[in-house]
Design a protein around this motif. Structure first.
Motif, PDB file in Angstrom:
ATOM      1  N   LEU A 146       0.822  -1.214   0.000  1.00 26.95           N
ATOM      2  CA  LEU A 146       0.000   0.000   0.000  1.00 26.95           C
ATOM      3  C   LEU A 146       0.853   1.260   0.000  1.00 26.95           C
ATOM      4  CD1 LEU A 146      -2.666  -1.263   2.533  1.00 26.95           C
ATOM      5  CD2 LEU A 146      -3.208  -0.398   0.252  1.00 26.95           C
ATOM      6  N   SER A 147       2.080   1.162  -0.443  1.00 25.54           N
ATOM      7  CA  SER A 147       2.990   2.302  -0.440  1.00 25.54           C
ATOM      8  C   SER A 147       2.548   3.377  -1.428  1.00 25.54           C
ATOM      9  CB  SER A 147       4.409   1.840  -0.791  1.00 25.54           C
ATOM     10  OG  SER A 147       4.886   0.928   0.172  1.00 25.54           O
ATOM     11  N   TYR A 148       2.965   4.618  -1.147  1.00 21.83           N
ATOM     12  CA  TYR A 148       2.676   5.773  -2.000  1.00 21.83           C
ATOM     13  C   TYR A 148       1.176   5.988  -2.175  1.00 21.83           C
ATOM     14  CZ  TYR A 148       7.627   5.253  -2.971  1.00 21.83           C
ATOM     15  OH  TYR A 148       8.992   5.120  -2.825  1.00 21.83           O
ATOM     16  N   ASN A 149       0.513   6.172  -1.057  1.00 24.27           N
ATOM     17  CA  ASN A 149      -0.908   6.504  -1.039  1.00 24.27           C
ATOM     18  C   ASN A 149      -1.140   7.634  -0.046  1.00 24.27           C
ATOM     19  OD1 ASN A 149      -2.756   4.734  -2.820  1.00 24.27           O
ATOM     20  ND2 ASN A 149      -1.312   3.234  -1.986  1.00 24.27           N
ATOM     21  N   ALA A 150      -2.358   7.797   0.422  1.00 22.42           N
ATOM     22  CA  ALA A 150      -2.694   8.915   1.317  1.00 22.42           C
ATOM     23  C   ALA A 150      -3.351   8.419   2.600  1.00 22.42           C
ATOM     24  CB  ALA A 150      -3.599   9.899   0.588  1.00 22.42           C
ATOM     25  N   LEU A 151      -2.992   7.220   3.034  1.00 20.22           N
ATOM     26  CA  LEU A 151      -3.564   6.664   4.260  1.00 20.22           C
ATOM     27  C   LEU A 151      -3.057   7.419   5.485  1.00 20.22           C
ATOM     28  CD1 LEU A 151      -3.210   2.877   3.397  1.00 20.22           C
ATOM     29  CD2 LEU A 151      -5.364   4.151   3.575  1.00 20.22           C
ATOM     30  N   THR A 152      -3.956   7.651   6.433  1.00 17.58           N
ATOM     31  CA  THR A 152      -3.580   8.338   7.672  1.00 17.58           C
ATOM     32  C   THR A 152      -3.553   7.398   8.868  1.00 17.58           C
ATOM     33  OG1 THR A 152      -5.879   8.977   8.060  1.00 17.58           O
ATOM     34  CG2 THR A 152      -4.496  10.538   6.850  1.00 17.58           C
ATOM     35  N   GLN A 153      -4.001   6.156   8.680  1.00 19.68           N
ATOM     36  CA  GLN A 153      -3.994   5.186   9.774  1.00 19.68           C
ATOM     37  C   GLN A 153      -3.849   3.775   9.221  1.00 19.68           C
ATOM     38  OE1 GLN A 153      -7.702   5.728  11.810  1.00 19.68           O
ATOM     39  NE2 GLN A 153      -8.940   4.916  10.143  1.00 19.68           N
ATOM     40  N   ILE A 154      -3.504   2.853  10.110  1.00 19.05           N
ATOM     41  CA  ILE A 154      -3.387   1.447   9.732  1.00 19.05           C
ATOM     42  C   ILE A 154      -4.787   0.870   9.527  1.00 19.05           C
ATOM     43  CG2 ILE A 154      -2.473  -0.809  10.396  1.00 19.05           C
ATOM     44  CD1 ILE A 154      -0.318   1.344   9.993  1.00 19.05           C
ATOM     45  N   PRO A 155      -5.059   0.206   8.401  1.00 16.53           N
ATOM     46  CA  PRO A 155      -6.396  -0.351   8.170  1.00 16.53           C
ATOM     47  C   PRO A 155      -6.784  -1.375   9.229  1.00 16.53           C
ATOM     48  CG  PRO A 155      -5.081  -0.375   6.159  1.00 16.53           C
ATOM     49  CD  PRO A 155      -4.152  -0.021   7.275  1.00 16.53           C
ATOM     50  N   ALA A 156      -8.083  -1.472   9.450  1.00 17.76           N
ATOM     51  CA  ALA A 156      -8.615  -2.440  10.425  1.00 17.76           C
ATOM     52  C   ALA A 156      -8.722  -3.823   9.796  1.00 17.76           C
ATOM     53  CB  ALA A 156      -9.985  -1.973  10.909  1.00 17.76           C
ATOM     54  N   ASP A 157      -8.733  -4.851  10.652  1.00 18.76           N
ATOM     55  CA  ASP A 157      -8.948  -6.241  10.240  1.00 18.76           C
ATOM     56  C   ASP A 157      -8.024  -6.657   9.106  1.00 18.76           C
ATOM     57  OD1 ASP A 157     -10.971  -7.093  12.037  1.00 18.76           O
ATOM     58  OD2 ASP A 157     -12.447  -5.918  10.927  1.00 18.76           O
ATOM     59  N   LEU A 158      -6.731  -6.473   9.307  1.00 20.27           N
ATOM     60  CA  LEU A 158      -5.763  -6.919   8.312  1.00 20.27           C
ATOM     61  C   LEU A 158      -5.756  -8.443   8.238  1.00 20.27           C
ATOM     62  CD1 LEU A 158      -2.911  -4.433   9.209  1.00 20.27           C
ATOM     63  CD2 LEU A 158      -4.146  -4.511   7.021  1.00 20.27           C
ATOM     64  N   PRO A 159      -5.558  -9.023   7.047  1.00 14.94           N
ATOM     65  CA  PRO A 159      -5.562 -10.484   6.904  1.00 14.94           C
ATOM     66  C   PRO A 159      -4.539 -11.136   7.825  1.00 14.94           C
ATOM     67  CG  PRO A 159      -5.699  -9.437   4.759  1.00 14.94           C
ATOM     68  CD  PRO A 159      -5.433  -8.336   5.743  1.00 14.94           C
TER      69      PRO A 159
END
Length: 369
Positions: A146-159
């Motif tokens: 998920l590199s080079y995006n605009a995420l501000t937090q770690i996604p929930a329920d990662l596999p």
């Protein structure tokens, strides 16, 4: 599975640097990764196929999204200007390439039915939002980029079976407690180039991880993080604002084999600090502000590489690198760099490098202002 993990950790990542406007990112060669994971592809082939048709293309097949390139179990939709994940993706794919598009949001059902998906590559999009259930139940997913995006937090329920998780260059400035809960198989965690300061990592943020590699370069760190997984063997903290190393900084990381602290502002390494990482093989302390060789290098029996170039070291002692007694060092040095320091190489005693293997193992050179 052991062979698979070996490939993940040891094979170099095949990538090409691509320039998009003023932005640079590393394009991952998904087909090369797919070839490296022949064991994985075979394991996930329920038809018992011997893999002879892996080079055939299915671009005109009804199941291949328009503009994408499809081969058995691999769908490539990079560089298509997509604003969303294509619908009606083949259910049996194991690799999905969505690099360099304009996707801004991952919706709940974007990956629904892709139960065999092994690698998901969303590098260089505009993703700022991932639905909390978008990645749920993807139990076969091992590689999530998920590199080079605009995420501000770690996604929930990662596999839960992820092996590699990459968030390089997003906008993450805080990591909540238990953010990686359940990721017991994760070996690579890349968080570099995020505006992440020491205070942005809550106590317990890395609970449950047995990660081998953690990358936090180009962040806003002013000290070595003290709550990372104790299992790590490689830690990359380059291009931060760390100005000293204290004993308590490294005491948790006894398994560390490679430590990268290049391009910081380190002026001081407390005596006894390096003794806390007895298994270390490589230390990168170049491009800092050290005035002397850090104490304790001679006690590190397995240390083979120490980079100290581009500091302010003016003198080198005869026992700065090697133990006093012969035979104590298990591995000879194959790399000591001291160039671009104000040290007068003609004043260095020849016995200083008695535990170096080979004549090219030491780089001194002249100092130029």
């Amino acid at each position: 599975m052991r062979l698979l993990l070996l490939i993940v950790l040891l094979l170099p990542l095949t990538a090409v640097v691509v320039v998009v406007g003023a932005k640079k990112y590393q394009r991952v060669d998904v087909m090369e990764i797919a070839r490296n994971y022949d064991v994985m592809v075979a394991d996930q082939d329920d038809d018992g196929d011997d893999g002879d048709d892996d080079d055939r293309h299915y671009d005109d097949d009804d199941s291949c999204p328009p503009g994408c390139h499809c081969t058995p179990r691999v769908v490539q939709c990079s560089d298509q200007g997509l604003i969303g994940v294509p619908g009606k993706l083949p259910a049996d794919i194991v690799m999905l390439d969505l690099q360099n598009n304009d996707i801004s949001e991952i919706k709940e059902d974007d990956f629904k039915g892709l139960e065999k998906l092994y690698g998901l590559f969303l590098i260089n999009n505009r993703i700022s939002k991932i639905h909390p259930r978008a990645l749920k139940n993807m139990n076969n997913l091992r590689l999530l980029y998920l590199s080079y995006n605009a995420l501000t937090q770690i996604p929930a329920d990662l596999p839960p079976n992820l092996v590699e998780l990459r968030f390089h260059e997003n906008r993450i400035n805080r990591i909540q407690k238990d953010a990686f809960k359940g990721l017991r198989k994760l070996h690579v965690l890349e968080l570099g180039a995020n505006p992440l300061a020491n205070g942005g990592m809550e106590l317990g943020a890395f609970n449950g991880l047995s990660t081998l590699y953690v990358g936090m370069s180009e962040s806003r760190l002013t000290a070595v993080p003290k709550d990372l997984p104790s299992s790590i063997t490689e830690l990359n903290l380059e291009y931060n604002k760390i100005f000293k190393i204290e004993v308590e900084d490294l005491i948790r990381y006894k398994n560390l084999q490679r430590l990268s602290l290049s391009f910081n502002q380190i002026r001081f390494v407390e005596n006894g600090s390096l003794a806390k990482i007895p298994n270390i093989r490589q230390i990168h302390l170049d491009n800092n502000a050290l005035k002397k060789v850090p104490a304790g290098l001679g006690s590190l029996r397995y240390l083979q590489v120490i980079f100290l170039h581009a500091n302010k070291i003016s003198s080198v002692g005869i026992n700065d690198f090697c133990p006093l007694r012969f035979g104590e060092k298990k591995n000879l040095y194959n790399g000591i760099s001291l160039f671009a320091n104000p040290v007068k190489y003609w004043d260095v005693h020849p016995g200083t490098f008695r535990c170096v293997g080979g004549r090219r193992g030491v780089q001194l050179g002249n100092f130029r202002k």
